[in-house]
Design a protein around this motif. Structure first.
Motif, PDB file in Angstrom:
ATOM      1  N   MET A   1     101.542  58.530  74.768  1.00 28.87           N
ATOM      2  CA  MET A   1     101.006  57.456  75.580  1.00 28.87           C
ATOM      3  C   MET A   1     102.141  56.816  76.388  1.00 28.87           C
ATOM      4  SD  MET A   1      98.598  54.272  74.441  1.00 28.87           S
ATOM      5  CE  MET A   1      97.126  55.223  74.194  1.00 28.87           C
ATOM      6  N   ARG A   2     101.865  56.433  77.599  1.00 26.47           N
ATOM      7  CA  ARG A   2     102.851  55.810  78.486  1.00 26.47           C
ATOM      8  C   ARG A   2     103.152  54.381  78.046  1.00 26.47           C
ATOM      9  NH1 ARG A   2     104.611  60.225  81.000  1.00 26.47           N
ATOM     10  NH2 ARG A   2     103.658  60.683  82.971  1.00 26.47           N
ATOM     11  N   PRO A   3     104.418  53.971  78.132  1.00 21.69           N
ATOM     12  CA  PRO A   3     104.773  52.615  77.701  1.00 21.69           C
ATOM     13  C   PRO A   3     104.346  51.530  78.688  1.00 21.69           C
ATOM     14  CG  PRO A   3     106.712  53.777  78.465  1.00 21.69           C
ATOM     15  CD  PRO A   3     105.591  54.764  78.470  1.00 21.69           C
ATOM     16  N   TRP A   4     104.314  51.846  79.993  1.00 23.80           N
ATOM     17  CA  TRP A   4     103.853  50.877  80.993  1.00 23.80           C
ATOM     18  C   TRP A   4     102.373  51.141  81.235  1.00 23.80           C
ATOM     19  CZ3 TRP A   4     106.848  46.970  82.271  1.00 23.80           C
ATOM     20  CH2 TRP A   4     108.240  47.114  82.212  1.00 23.80           C
ATOM     21  N   ARG A   5     101.526  50.161  80.912  1.00 27.31           N
ATOM     22  CA  ARG A   5     100.083  50.379  81.035  1.00 27.31           C
ATOM     23  C   ARG A   5      99.397  49.188  81.704  1.00 27.31           C
ATOM     24  NH1 ARG A   5     101.045  52.835  75.837  1.00 27.31           N
ATOM     25  NH2 ARG A   5     100.472  51.056  74.600  1.00 27.31           N
ATOM     26  N   SER A   6      98.371  49.516  82.456  1.00 27.81           N
ATOM     27  CA  SER A   6      97.549  48.479  83.063  1.00 27.81           C
ATOM     28  C   SER A   6      96.400  48.171  82.106  1.00 27.81           C
ATOM     29  CB  SER A   6      96.993  48.963  84.404  1.00 27.81           C
ATOM     30  OG  SER A   6      96.188  47.956  84.977  1.00 27.81           O
ATOM     31  N   VAL A   7      96.339  46.915  81.678  1.00 25.56           N
ATOM     32  CA  VAL A   7      95.289  46.475  80.767  1.00 25.56           C
ATOM     33  C   VAL A   7      94.627  45.247  81.380  1.00 25.56           C
ATOM     34  CG1 VAL A   7      94.783  45.622  78.444  1.00 25.56           C
ATOM     35  CG2 VAL A   7      96.555  47.363  78.766  1.00 25.56           C
ATOM     36  N   ASP A   8      93.350  45.356  81.676  1.00 27.41           N
ATOM     37  CA  ASP A   8      92.602  44.250  82.277  1.00 27.41           C
ATOM     38  C   ASP A   8      93.288  43.702  83.524  1.00 27.41           C
ATOM     39  OD1 ASP A   8      90.633  44.420  80.302  1.00 27.41           O
ATOM     40  OD2 ASP A   8      91.712  43.023  78.988  1.00 27.41           O
ATOM     41  N   GLY A   9      93.804  44.606  84.358  1.00 30.88           N
ATOM     42  CA  GLY A   9      94.411  44.204  85.619  1.00 30.88           C
ATOM     43  C   GLY A   9      95.841  43.698  85.514  1.00 30.88           C
ATOM     44  N   GLN A  10      96.426  43.716  84.327  1.00 28.18           N
ATOM     45  CA  GLN A  10      97.801  43.278  84.147  1.00 28.18           C
ATOM     46  C   GLN A  10      98.632  44.445  83.620  1.00 28.18           C
ATOM     47  OE1 GLN A  10      98.382  39.755  81.858  1.00 28.18           O
ATOM     48  NE2 GLN A  10      96.562  38.762  82.660  1.00 28.18           N
ATOM     49  N   PHE A  11      99.875  44.509  84.070  1.00 27.74           N
ATOM     50  CA  PHE A  11     100.770  45.541  83.561  1.00 27.74           C
ATOM     51  C   PHE A  11     101.449  45.029  82.316  1.00 27.74           C
ATOM     52  CE2 PHE A  11     100.715  48.907  86.626  1.00 27.74           C
ATOM     53  CZ  PHE A  11     101.265  49.960  85.915  1.00 27.74           C
ATOM     54  N   LEU A  12     101.375  45.837  81.255  1.00 27.58           N
ATOM     55  CA  LEU A  12     102.001  45.493  79.985  1.00 27.58           C
ATOM     56  C   LEU A  12     102.988  46.580  79.597  1.00 27.58           C
ATOM     57  CD1 LEU A  12      98.830  44.419  77.972  1.00 27.58           C
ATOM     58  CD2 LEU A  12     100.431  42.945  79.186  1.00 27.58           C
ATOM     59  N   TYR A  13     104.002  46.191  78.869  1.00 25.60           N
ATOM     60  CA  TYR A  13     104.965  47.140  78.354  1.00 25.60           C
ATOM     61  C   TYR A  13     104.704  47.301  76.868  1.00 25.60           C
ATOM     62  CZ  TYR A  13     109.325  49.459  77.225  1.00 25.60           C
ATOM     63  OH  TYR A  13     110.249  50.369  76.784  1.00 25.60           O
ATOM     64  N   LEU A  14     104.209  48.474  76.490  1.00 21.40           N
ATOM     65  CA  LEU A  14     103.854  48.770  75.106  1.00 21.40           C
ATOM     66  C   LEU A  14     104.553  50.067  74.689  1.00 21.40           C
ATOM     67  CD1 LEU A  14     100.047  48.019  75.542  1.00 21.40           C
ATOM     68  CD2 LEU A  14     101.765  46.523  74.507  1.00 21.40           C
ATOM     69  N   PRO A  15     105.846  49.975  74.342  1.00 16.55           N
ATOM     70  CA  PRO A  15     106.605  51.182  74.016  1.00 16.55           C
ATOM     71  C   PRO A  15     106.237  51.737  72.648  1.00 16.55           C
ATOM     72  CG  PRO A  15     107.935  49.255  73.593  1.00 16.55           C
ATOM     73  CD  PRO A  15     106.647  48.759  74.201  1.00 16.55           C
ATOM     74  N   ALA A  16     106.697  52.959  72.412  1.00 15.63           N
ATOM     75  CA  ALA A  16     106.555  53.563  71.087  1.00 15.63           C
ATOM     76  C   ALA A  16     107.362  52.739  70.084  1.00 15.63           C
ATOM     77  CB  ALA A  16     107.065  55.003  71.126  1.00 15.63           C
ATOM     78  N   GLY A  17     107.183  53.019  68.832  1.00 12.43           N
ATOM     79  CA  GLY A  17     107.832  52.256  67.766  1.00 12.43           C
ATOM     80  C   GLY A  17     109.337  52.455  67.695  1.00 12.43           C
ATOM     81  N   GLN A  18     109.950  51.623  66.881  1.00 10.39           N
ATOM     82  CA  GLN A  18     111.402  51.627  66.730  1.00 10.39           C
ATOM     83  C   GLN A  18     111.932  52.977  66.256  1.00 10.39           C
ATOM     84  OE1 GLN A  18     113.200  48.861  67.667  1.00 10.39           O
ATOM     85  NE2 GLN A  18     115.031  50.126  67.454  1.00 10.39           N
ATOM     86  N   ASP A  19     111.211  53.657  65.388  1.00  8.94           N
ATOM     87  CA  ASP A  19     111.673  54.962  64.897  1.00  8.94           C
ATOM     88  C   ASP A  19     111.757  55.981  66.034  1.00  8.94           C
ATOM     89  OD1 ASP A  19     108.881  54.828  65.036  1.00  8.94           O
ATOM     90  OD2 ASP A  19     108.609  56.377  63.514  1.00  8.94           O
ATOM     91  N   VAL A  20     110.758  55.974  66.915  1.00 11.82           N
ATOM     92  CA  VAL A  20     110.775  56.872  68.076  1.00 11.82           C
ATOM     93  C   VAL A  20     111.939  56.511  68.988  1.00 11.82           C
ATOM     94  CG1 VAL A  20     109.503  57.570  70.150  1.00 11.82           C
ATOM     95  CG2 VAL A  20     108.299  57.327  67.977  1.00 11.82           C
ATOM     96  N   TRP A  21     112.149  55.215  69.216  1.00  6.79           N
ATOM     97  CA  TRP A  21     113.250  54.770  70.055  1.00  6.79           C
ATOM     98  C   TRP A  21     114.597  55.190  69.478  1.00  6.79           C
ATOM     99  CZ3 TRP A  21     115.502  54.233  74.231  1.00  6.79           C
ATOM    100  CH2 TRP A  21     116.564  53.373  74.459  1.00  6.79           C
TER     101      TRP A  21
END
Length: 129
Positions: A1-21
């Protein structure tokens, strides 16, 4: 899944978890080139721009790295090359535009005197300083 996502007309940053990072960060290097697409320009002169680098963690170019003249900033949808500028514990890749047109006007002089690991890596990769 992409970390930058449009949700209800707003852009949110929802990155993968700390382990993935943590795993991803161990494979990236300061100065490494990535290709990305500008996905978020919230308020020129205020924060910076969000970049999708086709990874589960997103990229971000700080306003400090961008031109003072906001008409020179890349716009949403611009696909271009970036250098990995900084990474820390937060799941986000700080980026520097590879194209000098999209960097702060005094970048060449500034990077010669900047005392950070990122600036040192840039100078080493580009044979400056």
């Amino acid at each position: 899944m992409r970390p930058w996502r449009s949700v209800d007309g707003q852009f949110l940053y929802l990155p993968a978890g700390q382990d993935v990072w943590d795993q991803l960060r161990s494979r990236l290097q300061l100065g490494q080139q990535l290709t990305g697409t500008v996905v978020w320009v919230p308020n020129p002169r205020a924060t910076g721009i969000g970049v999708d680098v086709d990874l589960p963690i997103g990229g971000f170019v700080d306003v400090f790295q961008l031109p003072h003249d906001t008409t020179r900033w890349p716009v949403v949808g611009t696909q271009m090359a970036f250098y990995v500028w900084w990474m820390d514990d937060r799941p986000q890749i700080r980026l520097l535009p590879a194209d000098p047109h999209y960097r702060r006007e005094d970048f060449d002089e500034w990077v010669l005197h900047e005392d950070t690991l990122a600036a040192a890596a840039y100078r080493a990769h580009h044979g400056t300083g």
